[in-house]
Design a protein around this motif. Structure first.
Motif, PDB file in Angstrom:
ATOM      1  N   THR A 272      -6.554 -36.575  52.750  1.00  0.00           N
ATOM      2  CA  THR A 272      -7.376 -36.124  51.616  1.00  0.00           C
ATOM      3  C   THR A 272      -6.544 -36.017  50.345  1.00  0.00           C
ATOM      4  N   THR A 273      -5.285 -35.640  50.473  1.00  0.00           N
ATOM      5  CA  THR A 273      -4.414 -35.547  49.304  1.00  0.00           C
ATOM      6  C   THR A 273      -4.066 -36.936  48.768  1.00  0.00           C
ATOM      7  N   GLU A 274      -3.686 -37.842  49.658  1.00  0.00           N
ATOM      8  CA  GLU A 274      -3.242 -39.162  49.218  1.00  0.00           C
ATOM      9  C   GLU A 274      -4.379 -40.083  48.779  1.00  0.00           C
ATOM     10  N   PHE A 275      -5.535 -39.970  49.430  1.00  0.00           N
ATOM     11  CA  PHE A 275      -6.619 -40.913  49.152  1.00  0.00           C
ATOM     12  C   PHE A 275      -7.811 -40.284  48.448  1.00  0.00           C
ATOM     13  N   GLY A 276      -7.832 -38.975  48.369  1.00  0.00           N
ATOM     14  CA  GLY A 276      -8.944 -38.310  47.695  1.00  0.00           C
ATOM     15  C   GLY A 276     -10.270 -38.447  48.420  1.00  0.00           C
ATOM     16  N   VAL A 277     -10.222 -38.587  49.737  1.00  0.00           N
ATOM     17  CA  VAL A 277     -11.451 -38.679  50.532  1.00  0.00           C
ATOM     18  C   VAL A 277     -11.674 -37.348  51.243  1.00  0.00           C
ATOM     19  N   GLY A 278     -12.877 -37.142  51.712  1.00  0.00           N
ATOM     20  CA  GLY A 278     -13.220 -35.903  52.392  1.00  0.00           C
ATOM     21  C   GLY A 278     -12.874 -35.931  53.873  1.00  0.00           C
ATOM     22  N   ARG A 279     -13.049 -34.778  54.501  1.00  0.00           N
ATOM     23  CA  ARG A 279     -12.771 -34.631  55.925  1.00  0.00           C
ATOM     24  C   ARG A 279     -13.625 -35.567  56.777  1.00  0.00           C
ATOM     25  N   THR A 280     -14.865 -35.779  56.341  1.00  0.00           N
ATOM     26  CA  THR A 280     -15.764 -36.653  57.092  1.00  0.00           C
ATOM     27  C   THR A 280     -15.206 -38.073  57.174  1.00  0.00           C
ATOM     28  N   ALA A 281     -14.638 -38.561  56.079  1.00  0.00           N
ATOM     29  CA  ALA A 281     -14.052 -39.905  56.076  1.00  0.00           C
ATOM     30  C   ALA A 281     -12.854 -39.972  57.013  1.00  0.00           C
ATOM     31  N   VAL A 282     -12.035 -38.942  57.030  1.00  0.00           N
ATOM     32  CA  VAL A 282     -10.880 -38.910  57.930  1.00  0.00           C
ATOM     33  C   VAL A 282     -11.368 -38.927  59.374  1.00  0.00           C
ATOM     34  N   GLN A 283     -12.383 -38.128  59.673  1.00  0.00           N
ATOM     35  CA  GLN A 283     -12.951 -38.099  61.027  1.00  0.00           C
ATOM     36  C   GLN A 283     -13.485 -39.475  61.426  1.00  0.00           C
ATOM     37  N   HIS A 284     -14.125 -40.150  60.484  1.00  0.00           N
ATOM     38  CA  HIS A 284     -14.654 -41.495  60.745  1.00  0.00           C
ATOM     39  C   HIS A 284     -13.530 -42.454  61.140  1.00  0.00           C
ATOM     40  N   HIS A 285     -12.432 -42.420  60.400  1.00  0.00           N
ATOM     41  CA  HIS A 285     -11.327 -43.330  60.682  1.00  0.00           C
ATOM     42  C   HIS A 285     -10.612 -42.954  61.980  1.00  0.00           C
ATOM     43  N   LEU A 286     -10.500 -41.684  62.275  1.00  0.00           N
ATOM     44  CA  LEU A 286      -9.927 -41.275  63.558  1.00  0.00           C
ATOM     45  C   LEU A 286     -10.798 -41.760  64.714  1.00  0.00           C
ATOM     46  N   ARG A 287     -12.116 -41.647  64.542  1.00  0.00           N
ATOM     47  CA  ARG A 287     -13.046 -42.117  65.575  1.00  0.00           C
ATOM     48  C   ARG A 287     -12.927 -43.641  65.744  1.00  0.00           C
ATOM     49  N   SER A 288     -12.781 -44.367  64.634  1.00  0.00           N
ATOM     50  CA  SER A 288     -12.617 -45.822  64.700  1.00  0.00           C
ATOM     51  C   SER A 288     -11.346 -46.187  65.459  1.00  0.00           C
ATOM     52  N   LEU A 289     -10.265 -45.471  65.196  1.00  0.00           N
ATOM     53  CA  LEU A 289      -9.009 -45.729  65.908  1.00  0.00           C
ATOM     54  C   LEU A 289      -9.130 -45.386  67.388  1.00  0.00           C
ATOM     55  N   ARG A 290      -9.834 -44.317  67.679  1.00  0.00           N
ATOM     56  CA  ARG A 290     -10.049 -43.915  69.079  1.00  0.00           C
ATOM     57  C   ARG A 290     -10.924 -44.943  69.796  1.00  0.00           C
ATOM     58  N   ASP A 291     -11.992 -45.390  69.147  1.00  0.00           N
ATOM     59  CA  ASP A 291     -12.893 -46.388  69.745  1.00  0.00           C
ATOM     60  C   ASP A 291     -12.196 -47.731  69.959  1.00  0.00           C
ATOM     61  N   ALA A 292     -11.237 -48.049  69.081  1.00  0.00           N
ATOM     62  CA  ALA A 292     -10.492 -49.303  69.216  1.00  0.00           C
ATOM     63  C   ALA A 292      -9.395 -49.197  70.273  1.00  0.00           C
ATOM     64  N   GLY A 293      -9.183 -47.993  70.793  1.00  0.00           N
ATOM     65  CA  GLY A 293      -8.170 -47.799  71.825  1.00  0.00           C
ATOM     66  C   GLY A 293      -6.767 -47.615  71.284  1.00  0.00           C
ATOM     67  N   TRP A 294      -6.662 -47.287  69.999  1.00  0.00           N
ATOM     68  CA  TRP A 294      -5.349 -47.142  69.385  1.00  0.00           C
ATOM     69  C   TRP A 294      -4.785 -45.728  69.517  1.00  0.00           C
ATOM     70  N   ILE A 295      -5.671 -44.725  69.569  1.00  0.00           N
ATOM     71  CA  ILE A 295      -5.187 -43.346  69.667  1.00  0.00           C
ATOM     72  C   ILE A 295      -5.888 -42.617  70.801  1.00  0.00           C
ATOM     73  N   ASP A 296      -5.229 -41.594  71.270  1.00  0.00           N
ATOM     74  CA  ASP A 296      -5.815 -40.645  72.210  1.00  0.00           C
ATOM     75  C   ASP A 296      -5.862 -39.295  71.517  1.00  0.00           C
ATOM     76  N   SER A 297      -6.833 -38.509  71.891  1.00  0.00           N
ATOM     77  CA  SER A 297      -6.993 -37.172  71.330  1.00  0.00           C
ATOM     78  C   SER A 297      -7.135 -36.183  72.467  1.00  0.00           C
TER      79      SER A 297
END
Length: 128
Positions: free
Chosen positions: A34-59
């Motif tokens: 949010t500091t570097e890109f000026g996006v909200g928490r929802t956008a960060v959650q979206h990208h984390l979900r995309s990475l998780r769905d692509a199999g790149w991250i585990d949570s």
């Protein structure tokens, strides 16, 4: 999802860079993005979900936080695609190598949408 498609999105690329250093909480990731890109928490959650769905991250839940980390093999997966490109490059035809590379900065050369290419962009020189 193709690795270059994942890395093409600046927010996802930055999340991967951060997670390459180790496990981080959602709050830590949201704070940086949010500091570097000026996006909200929802956008960060979206990208984390995309990475998780692509199999790149585990949570994992570690109450009260949720922690994220890169899955084993992600870096090797990226390296595999780069290796394949390098192999194709080494076998290329029709270019003698003495001309100026299209990736070298040119003052008159413009990229997409009229923006000049940044010669310091590490992603631009990833195949060098």
């Amino acid at each position: 999802m193709h690795p270059f498609e994942v890395l093409a999105e600046p927010v996802r690329r930055r999340l991967v860079e951060i997670l390459a250093s180790g496990e981080h909480t959602t709050g830590e990731l949201e704070g940086v993005i949010t500091t570097e890109f000026g996006v909200g928490r929802t956008a960060v959650q979206h990208h984390l979900r995309s990475l998780r769905d692509a199999g790149w991250i585990d949570s994992r839940d570690d109450w009260p936080n949720r922690c994220h980390h890169l899955r084993h093999g992600v870096i090797e997966h990226i390296e595999g695609y780069v290796f394949d490109l390098r192999r194709l490059w080494d076998q290329r035809v029709g270019w003698n190598g003495e001309e100026q590379s299209p990736f070298e900065p040119q003052h008159t050369r413009k990229g997409k949408r009229g923006h000049r290419r940044d010669p310091d962009d590490i992603w631009l020189h990833a195949l060098d």
